[in-house]
Design a protein around this motif. Structure first.
Motif, PDB file in Angstrom:
ATOM      1  N   MET A   1       0.625  -1.114   0.225  1.00  0.00           N
ATOM      2  CA  MET A   1      -0.036   0.317  -0.096  1.00  0.00           C
ATOM      3  C   MET A   1       0.735   1.299  -0.001  1.00  0.00           C
ATOM      4  O   MET A   1       0.416   1.840  -1.071  1.00  0.00           O
ATOM      5  CB  MET A   1      -0.414   0.374   1.454  1.00  0.00           C
ATOM      6  N   ILE A   2       1.998   1.314   0.948  1.00  0.00           N
ATOM      7  CA  ILE A   2       2.357   2.968   0.987  1.00  0.00           C
ATOM      8  C   ILE A   2       3.362   2.573  -0.705  1.00  0.00           C
ATOM      9  O   ILE A   2       3.809   3.860  -1.356  1.00  0.00           O
ATOM     10  CB  ILE A   2       3.550   2.411   2.177  1.00  0.00           C
ATOM     11  N   ASN A   3       3.734   1.621  -0.992  1.00  0.00           N
ATOM     12  CA  ASN A   3       4.881   1.582  -2.014  1.00  0.00           C
ATOM     13  C   ASN A   3       3.836   2.276  -3.177  1.00  0.00           C
ATOM     14  O   ASN A   3       4.303   2.880  -4.088  1.00  0.00           O
ATOM     15  CB  ASN A   3       5.149   0.362  -2.605  1.00  0.00           C
TER      16      ASN A   3
ATOM     17  N   LEU B   1       9.674   9.131   3.764  1.00  0.00           N
ATOM     18  CA  LEU B   1       9.509   8.185   3.438  1.00  0.00           C
ATOM     19  C   LEU B   1       9.888   8.381   1.620  1.00  0.00           C
ATOM     20  O   LEU B   1      10.328   7.275   1.104  1.00  0.00           O
ATOM     21  CB  LEU B   1       8.019   7.402   3.244  1.00  0.00           C
ATOM     22  N   LEU B   2       9.119   9.435   0.737  1.00  0.00           N
ATOM     23  CA  LEU B   2       9.250   9.560  -0.459  1.00  0.00           C
ATOM     24  C   LEU B   2      10.822   9.945  -0.555  1.00  0.00           C
ATOM     25  O   LEU B   2      10.741   9.719  -1.701  1.00  0.00           O
ATOM     26  CB  LEU B   2       8.040  11.071  -0.280  1.00  0.00           C
ATOM     27  N   LEU B   3      10.844  11.024   0.225  1.00  0.00           N
ATOM     28  CA  LEU B   3      11.817  11.616  -0.085  1.00  0.00           C
ATOM     29  C   LEU B   3      13.291  10.065  -0.987  1.00  0.00           C
ATOM     30  O   LEU B   3      14.530  10.030  -1.503  1.00  0.00           O
ATOM     31  CB  LEU B   3      12.766  12.353   0.151  1.00  0.00           C
TER      32      LEU B   3
ATOM     33  N   LEU C   1      -0.372  12.576  -0.222  1.00  0.00           N
ATOM     34  CA  LEU C   1       0.398  13.013   1.152  1.00  0.00           C
ATOM     35  C   LEU C   1       0.445  12.712   2.330  1.00  0.00           C
ATOM     36  O   LEU C   1       0.798  11.880   3.251  1.00  0.00           O
ATOM     37  CB  LEU C   1       1.696  14.168   1.062  1.00  0.00           C
ATOM     38  N   ASN C   2      -0.700  12.970   2.108  1.00  0.00           N
ATOM     39  CA  ASN C   2      -1.863  12.788   3.667  1.00  0.00           C
ATOM     40  C   ASN C   2      -1.416  11.169   4.225  1.00  0.00           C
ATOM     41  O   ASN C   2      -2.074  10.737   4.503  1.00  0.00           O
ATOM     42  CB  ASN C   2      -3.052  13.625   3.593  1.00  0.00           C
ATOM     43  N   GLU C   3      -2.838  10.653   2.806  1.00  0.00           N
ATOM     44  CA  GLU C   3      -2.659   9.514   2.502  1.00  0.00           C
ATOM     45  C   GLU C   3      -1.722   8.270   3.044  1.00  0.00           C
ATOM     46  O   GLU C   3      -1.472   7.508   4.361  1.00  0.00           O
ATOM     47  CB  GLU C   3      -3.101   8.882   1.067  1.00  0.00           C
ATOM     48  N   LEU C   4      -0.511   8.996   2.639  1.00  0.00           N
ATOM     49  CA  LEU C   4       0.630   7.974   3.505  1.00  0.00           C
ATOM     50  C   LEU C   4       0.742   7.914   4.694  1.00  0.00           C
ATOM     51  O   LEU C   4       1.815   7.458   5.118  1.00  0.00           O
ATOM     52  CB  LEU C   4       1.745   8.746   2.212  1.00  0.00           C
ATOM     53  N   ARG C   5       1.297   9.589   5.186  1.00  0.00           N
ATOM     54  CA  ARG C   5       1.303   9.554   6.816  1.00  0.00           C
ATOM     55  C   ARG C   5       0.021   8.422   7.141  1.00  0.00           C
ATOM     56  O   ARG C   5       0.722   8.096   8.280  1.00  0.00           O
ATOM     57  CB  ARG C   5       0.982  10.957   6.834  1.00  0.00           C
TER      58      ARG C   5
ATOM     59  N   GLN D   1       1.681   6.547  -7.306  1.00  0.00           N
ATOM     60  CA  GLN D   1       1.261   7.859  -7.382  1.00  0.00           C
ATOM     61  C   GLN D   1       1.759   9.668  -7.394  1.00  0.00           C
ATOM     62  O   GLN D   1       1.372  10.103  -8.133  1.00  0.00           O
ATOM     63  CB  GLN D   1       0.120   7.472  -6.948  1.00  0.00           C
ATOM     64  N   LEU D   2       2.091   9.564  -6.080  1.00  0.00           N
ATOM     65  CA  LEU D   2       3.292  11.033  -5.537  1.00  0.00           C
ATOM     66  C   LEU D   2       4.343  10.961  -6.746  1.00  0.00           C
ATOM     67  O   LEU D   2       4.402  11.967  -7.426  1.00  0.00           O
ATOM     68  CB  LEU D   2       3.780  10.498  -4.098  1.00  0.00           C
ATOM     69  N   ILE D   3       4.948  10.137  -7.015  1.00  0.00           N
ATOM     70  CA  ILE D   3       5.293  10.046  -8.248  1.00  0.00           C
ATOM     71  C   ILE D   3       5.192  10.856  -9.446  1.00  0.00           C
ATOM     72  O   ILE D   3       5.627  11.928 -10.113  1.00  0.00           O
ATOM     73  CB  ILE D   3       7.132   9.457  -8.047  1.00  0.00           C
TER      74      ILE D   3
END
Length: 63
Positions: free
Chosen positions: A1-3, A51-53, A34-38, A8-10
């Motif tokens: 899910m996180i990946n 995490l994204l960076l 980004l909020n979903e990732l959080r 999607q963010l990328i």
């Protein structure tokens, strides 16, 4: 899910850059993802960005 969220963010960031960084809808979509990732990672907004960076091979942002 996180990946999946990170991917999607990328994609959204690439689309936003391609529009000349002026598309407010893509900015809102990025913020939402980004909020979903959080939430998925159980972290802070800064933690989600880190995490994204890290996935992109960038240095972490300072808190």
């Amino acid at each position: 899910m996180i990946n999946h969220i990170i991917n999607q963010l990328i994609l959204v960031a690439g689309q936003w850059k391609a529009t000349g960084r002026k598309d407010k809808q893509l900015e809102r979509q990025f913020s939402h993802l980004l909020n979903e990732l959080r939430l998925a990672a159980g972290t802070t907004p800064e933690g989600a960005l880190n995490l994204l960076l890290r996935e992109l091979g960038e240095k972490e942002v300072a808190a």
